[in-house]
Design a protein around this motif. Structure first.
Motif, PDB file in Angstrom:
ATOM      1  N   SER A  34       0.793  -1.216   0.000  1.00  0.00           N
ATOM      2  CA  SER A  34       0.000   0.000   0.000  1.00  0.00           C
ATOM      3  C   SER A  34       0.835   1.281   0.000  1.00  0.00           C
ATOM      4  N   LYS A  38       1.159   4.078  -3.111  1.00  0.00           N
ATOM      5  CA  LYS A  38       0.770   5.474  -2.854  1.00  0.00           C
ATOM      6  C   LYS A  38       1.920   6.420  -3.170  1.00  0.00           C
ATOM      7  N   ASN A  42       1.608   9.015  -6.153  1.00  0.00           N
ATOM      8  CA  ASN A  42       1.434  10.414  -5.765  1.00  0.00           C
ATOM      9  C   ASN A  42       2.505  11.329  -6.341  1.00  0.00           C
ATOM     10  N   TYR A  65      -6.446  -0.818  -4.032  1.00  0.00           N
ATOM     11  CA  TYR A  65      -5.641   0.345  -3.673  1.00  0.00           C
ATOM     12  C   TYR A  65      -6.053   1.503  -4.579  1.00  0.00           C
ATOM     13  N   SER A  67      -5.804   6.086  -5.345  1.00  0.00           N
ATOM     14  CA  SER A  67      -5.306   7.417  -5.023  1.00  0.00           C
ATOM     15  C   SER A  67      -5.899   8.407  -6.014  1.00  0.00           C
TER      16      SER A  67
END
Length: 263
Positions: A34, A38, A42, A65, A67
């Protein structure tokens, strides 16, 4: 009798240890995966000037998962809605399409033909039929529009649909799953971007649309199978791209950083 009991107890102990180890591995793999995803995502998402969302499901961890730099934003689906149209029609007609519908479906998915889509959209029942499809697949954040490409969704909602195609489904038969997958695995060359940027073994449906204040809407959904046998479903949505090319490149980057982490 005593020896049998001892053997039985030993088996119980071994089984218990195996269960604990499996649970530990699942938790460890999830907690390791995870933050890596991310962090990798990101760096791309939050340095973009566009709205971007990604969601990925790993059957190894049984986790989704995700984002986004616009967490509550719903994206216009553009041509990615064509997968929903086909899946919904197969559910509605118990997996049986006429030869004409099959010809239209091939054009709709492989060539992203809009006229074929409009005809199948009508067969599905138009806006009401598409909304029913979203509801059946548990896509609570997806809303059908009478102009099918302007239907809205989220990346996480698309994962629910994709998992019904590429993994277990109570709605689609194995034959229907294989049929959709085969079409998505044979898209024409102008759709070889997005999901496909990370792999030669993929199934996808892309969407692109220039739409007023949203500028370029660039989307890609699908499935990737790695050489080691692992796989995942992936959905990427974006809008406010300055051009089709810049939107494609953002999705390509996201796809590329995802694969090594889930491999």
């Amino acid at each position: 009798m005593g020896a049998s009991r001892r053997r039985l107890n030993r088996r119980k102990v071994v089984l218990f240890i195996l269960i604990i180890l499996a649970a530990f591995w699942g938790i460890h793999h999830f907690t390791a995966t995870s933050p890596r995803l991310k962090s990798a995502w990101n760096k791309i998402i939050f340095t973009s000037n566009n709205n971007v969302a990604i969601a990925v499901y790993s059957p190894k961890t049984h986790r989704t998962y995700s984002s986004s730099n616009v967490p509550n934003h719903k994206f216009h689906m553009a041509s990615t809605v064509k997968v929903s149209v086909l899946a919904g029609l197969l559910v509605k007609q118990d997996g049986v399409l006429s030869s004409h519908q099959r010809s239209l479906a091939k054009q709709m998915i492989e060539a992203s033909d809009n006229n074929s889509t409009s005809e199948l959209f009508d067969d599905l029942g138009g806006q009401q039929g598409l909304q029913s499809t979203f509801n059946q697949f548990g896509m609570k954040d997806s809303t059908a529009d009478s102009s099918w490409g302007l239907s809205t969704t989220t990346a996480k909602d698309q994962i629910k649909l994709l998992n019904n195609i590429f993994y277990k489904s109570n709605l689609l038969s194995a034959d229907s799953q294989q049929y959709i997958s085969s079409l998505m695995s044979n898209v024409e060359s102008d759709q070889i971007w997005g999901v496909s940027a990370s792999s030669d073994n993929f199934a996808l449906k892309n969407g692109w649309l220039e739409n007023g204040n949203e500028k370029w809407i660039i989307n890609s959904i699908g499935y990737v199978k790695n050489s080691n046998g692992t796989s995942y479903t992936i959905a990427m949505y974006s809008d406010k791209n300055q051009s089709m090319q810049t939107g494609e490149e953002v999705l390509n980057q996201l796809a590329r950083v995802t694969k090594p982490i889930l491999n």
